[in-house]
Write a protein that holds these residues in place. Sequence first.
Motif, PDB file in Angstrom:
ATOM      1  N   ALA A  17      -3.735   0.272   4.656  1.00  0.00           N
ATOM      2  CA  ALA A  17      -4.742  -0.232   3.721  1.00  0.00           C
ATOM      3  C   ALA A  17      -6.074   0.484   3.920  1.00  0.00           C
ATOM      4  CB  ALA A  17      -4.911  -1.739   3.912  1.00  0.00           C
ATOM      5  N   LEU A  18      -6.446   0.708   5.185  1.00  0.00           N
ATOM      6  CA  LEU A  18      -7.693   1.417   5.480  1.00  0.00           C
ATOM      7  C   LEU A  18      -7.620   2.861   4.998  1.00  0.00           C
ATOM      8  CD1 LEU A  18     -10.475   1.364   6.806  1.00  0.00           C
ATOM      9  CD2 LEU A  18      -9.381   1.903   8.986  1.00  0.00           C
ATOM     10  N   ALA A  19      -6.481   3.513   5.198  1.00  0.00           N
ATOM     11  CA  ALA A  19      -6.318   4.901   4.754  1.00  0.00           C
ATOM     12  C   ALA A  19      -6.494   5.016   3.242  1.00  0.00           C
ATOM     13  CB  ALA A  19      -4.945   5.422   5.170  1.00  0.00           C
TER      14      ALA A  19
ATOM     15  N   ASP B 177      -5.735   3.343  -8.535  1.00  0.00           N
ATOM     16  CA  ASP B 177      -4.771   3.039  -9.592  1.00  0.00           C
ATOM     17  C   ASP B 177      -3.898   1.871  -9.123  1.00  0.00           C
ATOM     18  OD1 ASP B 177      -2.070   3.260 -11.003  1.00  0.00           O
ATOM     19  OD2 ASP B 177      -3.243   4.721 -12.134  1.00  0.00           O
ATOM     20  N   ILE B 178      -3.893   0.768  -9.886  1.00  0.00           N
ATOM     21  CA  ILE B 178      -3.175  -0.425  -9.429  1.00  0.00           C
ATOM     22  C   ILE B 178      -1.664  -0.272  -9.528  1.00  0.00           C
ATOM     23  CG2 ILE B 178      -5.093  -1.953 -10.003  1.00  0.00           C
ATOM     24  CD1 ILE B 178      -3.585  -2.800 -12.498  1.00  0.00           C
ATOM     25  N   ASN B 179      -1.178   0.699 -10.306  1.00  0.00           N
ATOM     26  CA  ASN B 179       0.262   0.875 -10.479  1.00  0.00           C
ATOM     27  C   ASN B 179       0.867   1.876  -9.490  1.00  0.00           C
ATOM     28  OD1 ASN B 179       0.523  -0.892 -12.787  1.00  0.00           O
ATOM     29  ND2 ASN B 179      -0.545   0.684 -13.959  1.00  0.00           N
TER      30      ASN B 179
ATOM     31  N   GLY C 209       8.916  -2.968   2.791  1.00  0.00           N
ATOM     32  CA  GLY C 209       9.535  -2.549   1.543  1.00  0.00           C
ATOM     33  C   GLY C 209       8.525  -1.874   0.633  1.00  0.00           C
ATOM     34  N   SER C 210       8.656  -2.135  -0.647  1.00  0.00           N
ATOM     35  CA  SER C 210       7.765  -1.496  -1.619  1.00  0.00           C
ATOM     36  C   SER C 210       6.424  -2.216  -1.725  1.00  0.00           C
ATOM     37  CB  SER C 210       8.439  -1.477  -2.996  1.00  0.00           C
ATOM     38  OG  SER C 210       8.701  -2.805  -3.430  1.00  0.00           O
ATOM     39  N   GLY C 211       6.321  -3.438  -1.147  1.00  0.00           N
ATOM     40  CA  GLY C 211       5.118  -4.243  -1.319  1.00  0.00           C
ATOM     41  C   GLY C 211       3.850  -3.552  -0.868  1.00  0.00           C
ATOM     42  N   ILE C 212       3.903  -2.880   0.287  1.00  0.00           N
ATOM     43  CA  ILE C 212       2.708  -2.211   0.803  1.00  0.00           C
ATOM     44  C   ILE C 212       2.224  -1.125  -0.156  1.00  0.00           C
ATOM     45  CG2 ILE C 212       4.133  -0.627   2.172  1.00  0.00           C
ATOM     46  CD1 ILE C 212       0.633  -1.926   3.098  1.00  0.00           C
ATOM     47  N   PHE C 213       3.131  -0.504  -0.903  1.00  0.00           N
ATOM     48  CA  PHE C 213       2.746   0.581  -1.814  1.00  0.00           C
ATOM     49  C   PHE C 213       2.262   0.063  -3.169  1.00  0.00           C
ATOM     50  CE2 PHE C 213       5.859   2.477   1.100  1.00  0.00           C
ATOM     51  CZ  PHE C 213       5.127   3.557   1.556  1.00  0.00           C
ATOM     52  N   THR C 214       2.727  -1.111  -3.571  1.00  0.00           N
ATOM     53  CA  THR C 214       2.364  -1.619  -4.900  1.00  0.00           C
ATOM     54  C   THR C 214       1.241  -2.656  -4.847  1.00  0.00           C
ATOM     55  OG1 THR C 214       4.145  -3.269  -4.707  1.00  0.00           O
ATOM     56  CG2 THR C 214       4.669  -1.197  -5.829  1.00  0.00           C
ATOM     57  N   ILE C 215       1.292  -3.559  -3.867  1.00  0.00           N
ATOM     58  CA  ILE C 215       0.337  -4.667  -3.822  1.00  0.00           C
ATOM     59  C   ILE C 215      -1.022  -4.217  -3.293  1.00  0.00           C
ATOM     60  CG2 ILE C 215      -0.150  -6.889  -2.727  1.00  0.00           C
ATOM     61  CD1 ILE C 215       2.811  -7.484  -2.793  1.00  0.00           C
ATOM     62  N   THR C 216      -1.042  -3.265  -2.362  1.00  0.00           N
ATOM     63  CA  THR C 216      -2.297  -2.870  -1.705  1.00  0.00           C
ATOM     64  C   THR C 216      -3.331  -2.382  -2.707  1.00  0.00           C
ATOM     65  OG1 THR C 216      -0.990  -2.190   0.214  1.00  0.00           O
ATOM     66  CG2 THR C 216      -3.292  -1.502   0.155  1.00  0.00           C
ATOM     67  N   GLY C 217      -2.943  -1.460  -3.560  1.00  0.00           N
ATOM     68  CA  GLY C 217      -3.874  -0.924  -4.549  1.00  0.00           C
ATOM     69  C   GLY C 217      -4.357  -1.978  -5.519  1.00  0.00           C
TER      70      GLY C 217
END
Length: 575
Positions: free
Chosen positions: A320-322, A333-335, A92-100
Amino acid sequence: MDVPAEEEGDPRLQRSYWRWSKRDFFPEPSFENFTSYRAAVSDTCSRLKDRLLDRSTDATEIVELRKESGHQMKRCLTWWDLIWLSFGSVVGSGIFTITGQEARQNAGPAIIVSYAISGITALLSVFCYTEFAVEVPVAGGSFSYLRIELGDFVAFIAAGNILLEALVGAAGLGRSWSSYFASMINDDPNFLRFRVKYFAEGFNLLDPIAVLVLLIANGIAMSGTKRTSFLNWVTSILSSLIIVFIIIVGFVRGKTSNLSPFFPYGAEGVFRASAVVYWSYTGFDMVATMAEETKQPSRDIPIGLVGSMSVITVVYCLMALALTMLQKYTEIDINAAYSVAFGSIGMNWAKYLVSICALKGMTTSLLVGSLGQARYTTQIARSHMIPPWFALVHPKTGTPIYATLLVTITSAIIAFFTSLDVLSSVFSFSTLSIFMLMAVALLVRRYYAREVTEKVDLLKFLAFLSLVIGSSIGITVLWNTNSRGWIGYSVTSFVWLVGNLGMALLPKQRAPKVWGVPLVPWLPSVSIGMNLFLIGSLGAVAFWRFFICSALMLVYYFFVGLHATYDVANSYEQK
């Protein structure tokens, strides 16, 4: 074990699906009238003792309880459907929001290690779910598995938390969808909400878009399982192409120099991040609830669950590596981590691909969540822990419409009023605790068989299992109290090792029929330890929420659920 065809003359099949009467909600003898109810309540202690000691059976969950639905769900899913249902539910959206956020604040470039640790933890839970789903292919998922191995009472606590997570999770996802969509239009997540100044803070931003999204997603889920699966895998294939593009650009345009230092926050930061990014892996348990609608459970479920989660773990680590190669972790940017990272290399247009992929992820998570949550609710209703009216399956769609409506309406009301920060504060503890209990249930299934296991072997097993759980809690406490001395960890690790060696020397009472977890008891014990460790990383709010909600659930259980399930269990015994 399969279920016999629907019996002709069954009164449940002759009545209209759209019915509403007292006997549909409370058909048990204890609720026949006030006198019978008062007698049942006065007998609470003996009934509670019966329920604490009672365990369900595979046959009861597969055959007897399914009759409560009147009509059967349609077997229409294959391993291909399950793979993409898992992908749609988890990615879902977690990989895009939590990773940063976690790369910048806790792990740095070692965020890839955090994802690997969490992925292995999730995969261990997937193993346990898969063995149960193959042998007990019913809609109840973890609820049914815990009811068989750990008893009615433990299953009820799990059921209450499952329903709570379903409602809060669906509401939070609907609210997130609204925020993300509004941000794409106007850079303001509250752009499409209405503020009511008379309401308390946290409940004063009304969100009609979240309600609309929930109604549409659940409406599709009610229309048919195969239709929902088809829509999910088509959109998931498209989003997977975008993910491949993100990974390729990250490796081609990224710099390995950005990966240094690799562990800027040390091991503590990596584990803190692991506890957070673990939520990017949740959702696979929803796929286990689709076992009842799978054509060949013994083949399709292992391929669909284990195969998809293995691939997802690799994909998350590569993403995450990318990200950490594209940008220095201190500049992420954390957001909007991926969007800003693409902008930093002159690819501003790529942020729209990221936004579309994230929005699609939330949409399919809602779709698959609607399917899974309704099936959890169906099996809970079949056991009469909640009114059996919610277990009815529609004869044409083959879906539990009433159970879906229960989740839809309640989550829509919550999403309409409640802000994301309030929802997130009550969404944590239950999933990890259920995953931990699933590993315990798997060990019980292998080492204890009713009326077969010798009492001395049972006592030995319980003692060794207590050592494993106790030492896992000990390691968690040591870590979270910032104790870093080697003596404490050596002692607790030795106790954990003794517990596993003791279990390994005991005779196993049951072998898996088709597919089983390898290296028992070691892998389930690692799952217990890692889930308890992640639970320990949660804040005090999560613990208080769990205990308060469990206390409220017990009030309902003592006055309603206990007596309903007692009556149903006695009726099965009489049969």
